[in-house]
Design a protein around this motif. Structure first.
Motif, mmCIF file in Angstrom:
data_model
loop_
_atom_site.group_PDB
_atom_site.id
_atom_site.type_symbol
_atom_site.label_atom_id
_atom_site.label_comp_id
_atom_site.label_asym_id
_atom_site.label_seq_id
_atom_site.Cartn_x
_atom_site.Cartn_y
_atom_site.Cartn_z
ATOM 1 N N GLY A 6 0.659 -1.250 0.023
ATOM 2 C CA GLY A 6 -0.053 -0.031 -0.046
ATOM 3 C C GLY A 6 0.772 1.147 -0.071
ATOM 4 O O GLY A 6 0.485 2.364 0.598
ATOM 5 N N SER A 7 2.160 1.069 -0.737
ATOM 6 C CA SER A 7 3.045 2.479 -0.583
ATOM 7 C C SER A 7 2.533 3.523 -1.206
ATOM 8 O O SER A 7 3.265 4.604 -1.168
ATOM 9 N N THR A 8 1.342 3.515 -1.835
ATOM 10 C CA THR A 8 1.035 4.689 -2.722
ATOM 11 C C THR A 8 -0.081 5.573 -1.815
ATOM 12 O O THR A 8 -0.302 6.526 -2.536
ATOM 13 N N GLY A 9 -0.541 5.026 -0.909
ATOM 14 C CA GLY A 9 -1.422 5.992 -0.177
ATOM 15 C C GLY A 9 -0.929 6.795 0.824
ATOM 16 O O GLY A 9 0.114 7.042 0.787
ATOM 17 N N ASN A 10 -1.925 7.398 1.639
ATOM 18 C CA ASN A 10 -1.659 8.372 2.510
ATOM 19 C C ASN A 10 -0.831 7.923 3.490
ATOM 20 O O ASN A 10 -0.153 8.711 4.189
ATOM 21 N N VAL A 11 -1.150 6.590 4.080
ATOM 22 C CA VAL A 11 -0.266 6.188 5.214
ATOM 23 C C VAL A 11 1.172 5.440 4.462
ATOM 24 O O VAL A 11 2.190 5.690 5.117
ATOM 25 N N GLY A 12 0.842 4.853 3.675
ATOM 26 C CA GLY A 12 2.189 4.116 2.851
ATOM 27 C C GLY A 12 3.245 5.032 2.327
ATOM 28 O O GLY A 12 4.631 4.648 2.830
ATOM 29 N N ARG A 13 2.773 6.082 1.773
ATOM 30 C CA ARG A 13 3.851 7.079 1.278
ATOM 31 C C ARG A 13 4.560 7.522 2.595
ATOM 32 O O ARG A 13 6.059 8.001 2.427
ATOM 33 N N THR A 14 4.009 8.040 3.482
ATOM 34 C CA THR A 14 4.608 8.749 4.644
ATOM 35 C C THR A 14 5.415 7.659 5.440
ATOM 36 O O THR A 14 6.641 7.967 5.870
ATOM 37 N N LEU A 15 4.901 6.332 5.284
ATOM 38 C CA LEU A 15 5.571 5.378 6.199
ATOM 39 C C LEU A 15 6.937 5.134 5.379
ATOM 40 O O LEU A 15 8.001 4.687 6.287
ATOM 41 N N VAL A 16 7.011 4.963 4.138
ATOM 42 C CA VAL A 16 8.270 4.630 3.376
ATOM 43 C C VAL A 16 9.394 5.864 3.671
ATOM 44 O O VAL A 16 10.293 5.510 3.941
ATOM 45 N N ALA A 17 8.755 7.297 3.435
ATOM 46 C CA ALA A 17 9.571 8.144 4.085
ATOM 47 C C ALA A 17 10.083 8.159 5.373
ATOM 48 O O ALA A 17 11.234 8.414 5.814
ATOM 49 N N ALA A 18 9.173 7.673 6.454
ATOM 50 C CA ALA A 18 9.721 7.635 7.758
ATOM 51 C C ALA A 18 10.695 6.794 8.106
ATOM 52 O O ALA A 18 11.841 6.944 8.712
ATOM 53 N N LEU A 19 10.561 5.614 7.459
ATOM 54 C CA LEU A 19 11.496 4.396 7.718
ATOM 55 C C LEU A 19 12.987 4.696 6.853
ATOM 56 O O LEU A 19 14.011 4.460 7.897
ATOM 57 N N THR A 20 12.816 5.280 5.772
ATOM 58 C CA THR A 20 14.157 5.640 5.130
ATOM 59 C C THR A 20 14.777 6.701 5.887
ATOM 60 O O THR A 20 16.376 6.783 5.994
ATOM 61 N N ALA A 21 14.071 7.727 6.417
ATOM 62 C CA ALA A 21 14.710 8.710 7.071
ATOM 63 C C ALA A 21 15.570 8.287 8.449
ATOM 64 O O ALA A 21 16.348 8.999 8.892
ATOM 65 N N GLN A 22 14.951 7.168 9.000
ATOM 66 C CA GLN A 22 15.786 6.345 9.905
ATOM 67 C C GLN A 22 16.789 5.437 9.499
ATOM 68 O O GLN A 22 17.130 4.600 10.464
ATOM 69 N N GLU A 173 3.702 7.240 11.448
ATOM 70 C CA GLU A 173 4.693 7.300 12.452
ATOM 71 C C GLU A 173 4.692 6.081 13.502
ATOM 72 O O GLU A 173 5.557 5.636 13.856
ATOM 73 N N VAL A 174 3.564 5.612 13.927
ATOM 74 C CA VAL A 174 3.165 4.726 14.946
ATOM 75 C C VAL A 174 3.812 3.458 14.032
ATOM 76 O O VAL A 174 4.505 2.572 14.615
ATOM 77 N N ALA A 175 3.456 3.234 12.998
ATOM 78 C CA ALA A 175 3.793 1.846 12.208
ATOM 79 C C ALA A 175 5.315 1.712 12.326
ATOM 80 O O ALA A 175 6.048 0.707 12.259
ATOM 81 N N ALA A 176 5.885 2.898 11.723
ATOM 82 C CA ALA A 176 7.547 2.883 11.641
ATOM 83 C C ALA A 176 8.214 2.662 13.146
ATOM 84 O O ALA A 176 8.870 1.626 12.971
ATOM 85 N N VAL A 177 7.610 2.874 14.229
ATOM 86 C CA VAL A 177 8.168 2.595 15.504
ATOM 87 C C VAL A 177 7.723 1.131 15.676
ATOM 88 O O VAL A 177 8.714 0.306 16.087
ATOM 89 N N VAL A 178 6.866 0.754 15.408
ATOM 90 C CA VAL A 178 6.432 -0.855 15.799
ATOM 91 C C VAL A 178 7.319 -1.716 14.925
ATOM 92 O O VAL A 178 7.585 -2.790 15.227
ATOM 93 N N LEU A 179 7.471 -1.399 13.761
ATOM 94 C CA LEU A 179 8.245 -2.042 12.526
ATOM 95 C C LEU A 179 9.651 -2.252 12.904
ATOM 96 O O LEU A 179 10.237 -3.146 13.083
ATOM 97 N N ARG A 180 10.094 -1.182 13.663
ATOM 98 C CA ARG A 180 11.757 -0.910 13.943
ATOM 99 C C ARG A 180 12.077 -1.575 15.347
ATOM 100 O O ARG A 180 13.156 -2.018 15.418
ATOM 101 N N GLU A 181 11.070 -1.366 16.007
ATOM 102 C CA GLU A 181 11.496 -1.698 17.557
ATOM 103 C C GLU A 181 10.637 -3.026 18.019
ATOM 104 O O GLU A 181 9.954 -3.232 17.886
ATOM 105 N N ASP A 182 11.439 -3.487 19.142
ATOM 106 C CA ASP A 182 10.826 -4.695 19.890
ATOM 107 C C ASP A 182 9.828 -3.923 20.871
ATOM 108 O O ASP A 182 9.858 -3.034 21.177
ATOM 109 N N GLY A 183 8.980 -5.001 21.346
ATOM 110 C CA GLY A 183 8.268 -4.737 22.650
ATOM 111 C C GLY A 183 6.723 -4.577 22.226
ATOM 112 O O GLY A 183 6.048 -4.238 23.044
#
Length: 281
Positions: A6-22, A173-183
């Protein structure tokens, strides 16, 4: 690597940017070629969630998978178990599913059966899983963009019924945290905005940002249904109007989960509107 569907949508585009920024490497999945350039660290992968085998090479070596169902995938396609089985075979360790608050609040809503199927499948997949149940999106206000641009008018039903709509960027942003971090394994998070806001109040926010009067015109349920039926199935129209007009207490409740995960309050509707203002000018 993290695979984002879903990388073309409102959530997906922002998620890709957030993950690569990290610093994450990201495979941005879509059924069709992407219309925009991806940030450094991301590459496009053309695949279809409805055909699990098309994702096999994409998932090879990936650590985590973000699943966002949209369009035809909400109506059909291969089973969730098949898709998750391929992910597991390819070595994926973690899966994060973007679902909807309605899967829990309105279990009788047939329009969300597919999301319930996926929720059950991720929980039984043997992978580390997290489910994100989002409330209504602030970005649904894009439906008013044409009338605001042309006539400075918002047309909507149930003008004084408030819901805590969420900025899609906060979901990302929440998805980026959950995807990257444990817990976060085994958790179901409910994602809402910080305060319930009415359609009339949203129109007022747009007026203040534009510096011009924006007139709110309240549609009857019947008029709203006639408009929505042009692009929604009948069952989805009626279910959506029930939520907008007769929300359950659970659907009007503000969840603390965004702030708990991000360490800051969720963004209000006005913040989304300010960022999106060019669409309404």
């Amino acid at each position: 690597m993290i695979v984002v569907t879903g990388s073309t949508g409102n959530v997906g585009r922002t998620l890709v940017a957030a993950l690569t920024a990290q610093g994450e490497k990201v495979a941005a999945v879509s059924r069709r070629p992407l219309p925009v350039e991806l940030p450094e660290g991301a590459h496009h992968a053309q695949a279809d969630l409805g055909e699990a085998e098309s994702l096999r090479g994409v998932l090879k070596g990936a650590d985590a998978l973000f699943i966002l169902l949209a369009g035809e995938m909400l109506a059909g396609g291969e089973s969730a178990e098949t898709l998750l089985g391929v992910a597991k075979e390819e070595g994926v360790r973690k899966v994060v599913l973007l679902s909807s608050q309605i899967t829990a609040t309105r279990p009788e809503a047939g329009s969300h059966d597919r999301l319930r199927e996926f929720e059950g499948a991720v929980r039984g997949s043997g992978l580390e899983w997290t489910v994100l149940r989002a409330g209504g999106f602030a970005s649904n206000a894009f439906a008013w963009a044409e009338s605001v641009r042309a006539e400075r008018t918002v047309l909507a039903p149930f003008g004084d019924v408030a819901l805590p709509v969420i900025d899609p960027a906060d979901i990302a942003e929440v998805a980026a945290v959950v995807l990257r971090e444990d817990g976060h394994a085994g958790q179901t998070y409910e994602l809402t905005g910080p305060v319930a806001v009415t359609p009339r109040g949203q129109a007022d926010d747009l007026a203040e940002l534009l510096g011009e009067k924006v007139t709110f015109v309240e549609l009857t349920r019947e008029a709203a249904a006639a408009h929505m039926s042009q692009f929604m199935p009948a069952g989805v129209v009626e279910g959506t109007l029930d939520i907008l007009g007769r929300p359950l207490p659970a659907e009007q409740r503000v969840s603390p989960d965004v702030e708990k995960i991000l360490g800051r309050p969720a963004a209000p509707f006005a913040a989304w509107a300010e960022r999106s203002l060019p669409a309404f000018r």
